[in-house]
Design an enzyme around this catalytic site. Sequence first.
Site, PDB file in Angstrom:
ATOM      1  CG  ASN A  14      -2.198  -0.807   0.920  1.00 43.01           C
ATOM      2  OD1 ASN A  14      -3.037  -0.395   0.118  1.00 43.01           O
ATOM      3  ND2 ASN A  14      -2.320  -1.964   1.550  1.00 43.01           N
ATOM      4  NE  ARG A  65       0.373   2.335  23.927  1.00 45.14           N
ATOM      5  CZ  ARG A  65      -0.812   1.749  23.882  1.00 45.14           C
ATOM      6  NH1 ARG A  65      -0.998   0.696  23.130  1.00 45.14           N
ATOM      7  NH2 ARG A  65      -1.807   2.210  24.585  1.00 45.14           N
ATOM      8  CG  MET A  90       0.634  -5.320  11.151  1.00 48.48           C
ATOM      9  SD  MET A  90      -1.042  -4.940  10.572  1.00 48.48           S
ATOM     10  CE  MET A  90      -1.840  -6.512  10.883  1.00 48.48           C
ATOM     11  CG  HIS A 109      -9.540  -2.675   8.870  1.00 45.87           C
ATOM     12  ND1 HIS A 109      -8.656  -3.235   9.773  1.00 45.87           N
ATOM     13  CD2 HIS A 109     -10.633  -3.466   8.879  1.00 45.87           C
ATOM     14  CE1 HIS A 109      -9.207  -4.308  10.307  1.00 45.87           C
ATOM     15  NE2 HIS A 109     -10.405  -4.478   9.780  1.00 45.87           N
ATOM     16  N   GLY A 143     -10.441   4.380  19.477  1.00 44.44           N
ATOM     17  CA  GLY A 143     -10.980   3.015  19.419  1.00 44.44           C
ATOM     18  C   GLY A 143     -10.467   2.288  18.183  1.00 44.44           C
TER      19      GLY A 143
HETATM   20  C1  GAR Z   1      -3.075  -4.611   4.041  1.00 43.08           C
HETATM   21  O1  GAR Z   1      -3.986  -5.555   3.552  1.00 43.08           O
HETATM   22  C2  GAR Z   1      -3.750  -3.723   5.061  1.00 43.08           C
HETATM   23  O2  GAR Z   1      -5.086  -3.431   4.756  1.00 43.08           O
HETATM   24  C3  GAR Z   1      -3.655  -4.568   6.304  1.00 43.08           C
HETATM   25  O3  GAR Z   1      -2.369  -5.140   6.253  1.00 43.08           O
HETATM   26  C4  GAR Z   1      -1.983  -5.303   4.881  1.00 43.08           C
HETATM   27  C5  GAR Z   1      -0.637  -4.650   4.691  1.00 43.08           C
HETATM   28  O4  GAR Z   1      -0.130  -4.951   3.413  1.00 43.08           O
HETATM   29  N1  GAR Z   1      -3.836  -3.783   7.485  1.00 43.08           N
HETATM   30  C6  GAR Z   1      -4.367  -4.241   8.614  1.00 43.08           C
HETATM   31  O5  GAR Z   1      -4.740  -5.394   8.747  1.00 43.08           O
HETATM   32  C7  GAR Z   1      -4.485  -3.233   9.725  1.00 43.08           C
HETATM   33  N2  GAR Z   1      -5.130  -3.786  10.859  1.00 43.08           N
HETATM   34  P1  GAR Z   1       1.001  -4.043   2.777  1.00 43.08           P
HETATM   35  O6  GAR Z   1       2.145  -3.969   3.796  1.00 43.08           O
HETATM   36  O7  GAR Z   1       1.415  -4.774   1.536  1.00 43.08           O
HETATM   37  O8  GAR Z   1       0.400  -2.690   2.488  1.00 43.08           O
END
Ligand code: GAR
Length: 193
Positions: A14, A65, A90, A109, A143
């Site tokens: 992304n 944190r 993450m 998401h 949230g």
């Molecule tokens: C993507 O599918 C994104 O939507 C998801 O992780 C992937 C990252 O892929 N995000 C989540 O699950 C957030 N909770 P990428 O590193 O190739 O962009």
Amino acid sequence: RAKVAVLISGRGSNMAALLDATKAADYPAEIVGVLSNKAAAGGLDIAASHGIATASLAQSRFPTREMFEDTMTKVLESWEVDFICLAGFMRILGEDFVNRWRGRMINIHPSLLPAYRGLHTHERALADGVTEHGCTVHFVTPGLDEGPSILQARVPVLPGDTPESLSARVLEQEHRLYPEALRLLASGQVALA
Ligand code: GAR
């Protein structure tokens, strides 16, 4: 052009899609830095190969944190960032960090929020037998995955789909959707009330 940092933890596809979009002369934002909480994130190499500033910060190296997130903020401020795009970042962010960037931080998401907040969205959608799935770009609020959505894209769930085939179909839409949503934010066409 608005200055954007992308926060990643892994592959960074992304982030790469955002980077491609910002190459267009009329795009209202540029990516000034990519920050990862994992030193091994593949996305860091992609960013560096485009000449973008990168940083990696391991939360485990910080006593709290808050100290980790304050250091992230210092890095982001050194890049003079206007907006933050979370792209496969993450880590759950603390309330102070989220509030500091209120209205200026968005996330992608892999579900049609409010359905399937959290992890393993494709597996859970398949287990439920839904016929439609997709992705959402939303403002980040304290949230988890709860902030107001900016754009969504839908895909069909097809017979025989696996988590892999479904996530690939959704990912293709993510790569289209995220640059569109950042365009709306950076041009002031969308804002958090
Ligand atoms: C993507 O599918 C994104 O939507 C998801 O992780 C992937 C990252 O892929 N995000 C989540 O699950 C957030 N909770 P990428 O590193 O190739 O962009």
